[in-house]
Design an enzyme around this catalytic site. Structure first.
Site, PDB file in Angstrom:
ATOM      1  NE  ARG A  52      -3.894   2.069   2.332  1.00 18.51           N
ATOM      2  CZ  ARG A  52      -4.451   2.585   3.412  1.00 18.51           C
ATOM      3  NH1 ARG A  52      -4.163   2.080   4.607  1.00 18.51           N
ATOM      4  NH2 ARG A  52      -5.294   3.595   3.327  1.00 18.51           N
ATOM      5  CG  HIS A  56      -1.105   5.583   0.023  1.00 12.57           C
ATOM      6  ND1 HIS A  56      -1.936   6.358   0.800  1.00 12.57           N
ATOM      7  CD2 HIS A  56      -1.840   4.497  -0.337  1.00 12.57           C
ATOM      8  CE1 HIS A  56      -3.126   5.777   0.906  1.00 12.57           C
ATOM      9  NE2 HIS A  56      -3.084   4.635   0.234  1.00 12.57           N
ATOM     10  CG  ASN A  83      -0.796   9.384   2.840  1.00  6.87           C
ATOM     11  OD1 ASN A  83      -1.243   8.502   2.102  1.00  6.87           O
ATOM     12  ND2 ASN A  83      -0.114  10.416   2.377  1.00  6.87           N
ATOM     13  CG  HIS A 183      -7.667  -3.980  -2.503  1.00  6.11           C
ATOM     14  ND1 HIS A 183      -8.746  -3.158  -2.752  1.00  6.11           N
ATOM     15  CD2 HIS A 183      -6.673  -3.146  -2.066  1.00  6.11           C
ATOM     16  CE1 HIS A 183      -8.425  -1.900  -2.489  1.00  6.11           C
ATOM     17  NE2 HIS A 183      -7.172  -1.865  -2.075  1.00  6.11           N
TER      18      HIS A 183
END
Length: 316
Positions: A52, A56, A83, A183
């Site tokens: 992840r 980001h 975040n 995911h």
């Protein structure tokens, strides 16, 4: 496992190459792997947290480790509202990997490259495909919370919104669908999808695209006004394994977020979801290509940026 070689692309990222540190730090990938393994032995959260983290980072100012900067004023990129839910274990993985690399090759390997290597490693360690990574990034000199808003995908996004925000980073709709397969590991807080379970609409309190049995399971795990600390698996079937079951879940109405299930309910993306659900090899190949393309977003090379000594602080 599928072995895929990363090829060099055009424009600024042409300076990225898989053997970038062959002379200056030849053992960098094995050093990072050992650090990632040590972290993984402490907690399985290492895998989804690191995966992840790279998205980001790359979606804001490019893949330059700007997400890693710590600020005593709480105004760095990592401090932005979008975040705050990032697990600390992803940051710790990069920090510990950097420390190990610095001990062997001081001032040579960027934090941005270490994040890319670690992201590849966690995919492999979770049972996903093995592949070579392009390296040669430099670390950015800007990290501002104010630059994050509007640059990251949200769990309530529809297909058009998802496609548009990935396109900003030169990623196609097909690459977005492949990257959504991340995911297959990880968890979410109840608040990120509670809107699908309670008061969805006047005609349907529960999102009708949810499998009814899955909806009941989620309501048991996440009752209305649930404790904000409660989390559930993004993939209810094989949550610790990097595989194509995520797409099988979408076909069965078991996508946790609106932004997950829409990939199947929208006819424009359904065909590729069904392909990935049936063919794990196709998914693996597509995911690696998409992750490679993500890793090229806004990279700084040559004389741009810097090689940070400490991933959490700009060089003084």
């Amino acid at each position: 496992m599928v072995i895929i070689m990363f090829m060099v692309a055009g424009r600024g990222e042409a300076q990225l190459k898989k053997n970038f540190y062959q002379s200056s730090c030849p053992n960098v990938e094995s050093i990072v792997l050992q650090a990632v393994l040590a972290k993984l032995n402490q907690t399985s959260v290492t895998i989804p947290a690191t995966l992840r983290l790279i998205l980001h980072d790359c979606f804001v100012l490019g893949c330059d480790a700007s997400i890693m900067i710590a600020s005593p004023n709480g105004d760095a990129e990592k401090d932005a509202p979008d975040n705050l839910s990032l697990a600390g274990d992803g940051f710790d993985t990069v920090i510990k990997s950097k420390a190990a690399v610095e001990a062997a090759c001081p001032g040579v390997v960027s934090c941005a490259d270490i994040l890319v290597i670690a992201s590849r490693d966690v995919v492999v360690l979770a049972g996903g495909p093995s592949f070579k990574v392009e390296l040669g990034r430099r670390d950015g000199l800007i990290s501002q919370a104010s630059l994050v808003s509007g640059n990251l995908p949200e769990p309530f996004f529809n297909l058009s919104q998802l496609t548009a925000i990935f396109a900003k980073n030169n990623l196609t709709q097909s690459e977005m669908i492949a990257l959504s397969g991340a995911h297959t590991v990880g968890v979410s807080h109840c608040s990120r999808f509670a809107n699908r379970l309670y008061n969805f609409s006047l005609s349907s309190p529960v999102d009708p695209s949810l499998n009814p049995n899955y909806a009941q399971q989620l309501m048991q795990e996440c009752p209305q006004n649930a404790n904000p600390e409660i989390v559930v698996d993004l993939d209810p079937v094989t949550p610790q394994i990097f595989d194509n079951v995520y797409y099988q879940n979408l076909v069965g109405g078991k996508g946790l977020f609106t932004s997950d299930e829409v990939l199947f309910t929208n006819s424009a993306s359904r065909r590729l979801v069904k392909n990935f659900a049936r063919n794990p090899r196709n998914f693996n190949l597509a995911f690696v290509r998409a992750l490679r393309q993500l890793g090229r977003a806004g990279v700084k090379t040559g004389s741009q940026g810097e090689i940070r000594k400490d991933c959490t602080a700009f060089n003084s």
